[in-house]
Design an enzyme around this catalytic site. Sequence first.
Site, mmCIF file in Angstrom:
data_model
loop_
_atom_site.group_PDB
_atom_site.id
_atom_site.type_symbol
_atom_site.label_atom_id
_atom_site.label_comp_id
_atom_site.label_asym_id
_atom_site.label_seq_id
_atom_site.Cartn_x
_atom_site.Cartn_y
_atom_site.Cartn_z
ATOM 1 N N ARG A 50 -6.126 0.836 -3.733
ATOM 2 C CA ARG A 50 -6.315 -0.116 -2.619
ATOM 3 C C ARG A 50 -4.808 -0.448 -2.107
ATOM 4 N NH1 ARG A 50 -9.756 -4.841 -5.818
ATOM 5 N NH2 ARG A 50 -11.736 -3.497 -5.946
ATOM 6 N N ASP A 52 -1.836 -1.169 0.319
ATOM 7 C CA ASP A 52 -1.410 -2.638 0.832
ATOM 8 C C ASP A 52 -1.116 -2.239 2.563
ATOM 9 O OD1 ASP A 52 -0.516 -5.084 1.199
ATOM 10 O OD2 ASP A 52 1.197 -4.932 0.000
ATOM 11 N N ARG A 195 6.608 -0.712 -4.435
ATOM 12 C CA ARG A 195 7.614 -1.347 -3.531
ATOM 13 C C ARG A 195 8.656 -2.178 -4.195
ATOM 14 N NH1 ARG A 195 6.344 -4.072 1.084
ATOM 15 N NH2 ARG A 195 4.304 -4.742 0.342
#
Length: 242
Positions: A50, A52, A195
Site C-alpha cells: 500500500r 503512500d 522514508r
Amino acid sequence: MFNYKITIQYDGSRYAGWQIQENALSVQESICTSIKQILQEDINLVGAGRTDSGVHALGQVANFKTERELDLFKFKYSLNAVLPNDISITEIEQAYENFHARFSAKKRMYLYLISNYKSPFYDRYSYTLFSEFNPDKLNNLSSILIGSQDFTSFSKTNQEVPNKICEVYEARWRRHKNFFIFYIEANRFLYGMVRTIVGSILKAYSLEEGISYLERIIIQKDRNSAADAVPSKGLFLYKVKY
C-alpha cells in the site's frame, strides 16, 4: 473463478497512494476502473504494497478474480490502452486459486534515490541533496536495521497496527554517478517506515555517535525519537517476492 496476477509500474506523483480513498485519486481505483471498462464487471484488486502518496512503483504486484477466462496478451494490451500514461501493466499471468498478492508475499524490496545534482529530469523521482556521502559509513549505520525487531519509531503515529515487528534482510547503500541509492528488503513494511528510516540514517550520518542514535530510536518505540521522513518522490516499490 480465475485468479490473475498482474505486475504494475506507476509514477505516483499525482496519486494519493495505492489504496482507494474517498475524494482522492489512487492507483488502485484507476486500475479497477480500467478493468471494469474492459470486463464490464466490478473486480476486487488486491495490491502487495500500500504505497503512500507520491510513492512510485517499478514492481507492484496485484491480483483479481473473475469468472471469465482471459486471453492474457489481448487483455494486457487492452488494459494498457485505457490506463493513464503514468500506469503500466508489465506482466499478467494466471495464478493459483488461493494466491493473494498481499498475504502470499514473502519479501518486499524498496529503493530510495538521492541525487546530489540539480536536474529537471531527476527532480520528479529523487530527493536532491547537495551533499557527499561515504557509502561505507552509510552501510555501517544501516546494519543496525538488520534482523527482526520492533519498528514502531519508524511508522506513522496514527497507524493502528498491533504488531510492528518487521524482519529486515538487507539494508544497503551504493553510489551510482549522481545518485546515492538505498536498497531495503524485508518481510513487511509499516506505513511511512522506509522514508523515516532514510531520514534517520541521514541524520545519524552527521552525528559522532550515529550508531547509538539509531539504537536509541529503535529502543524508545516512539515516532518522535526518529528524524523527519524524506520526501516520497524518491521512493520506489522495487519488487515483491513470493
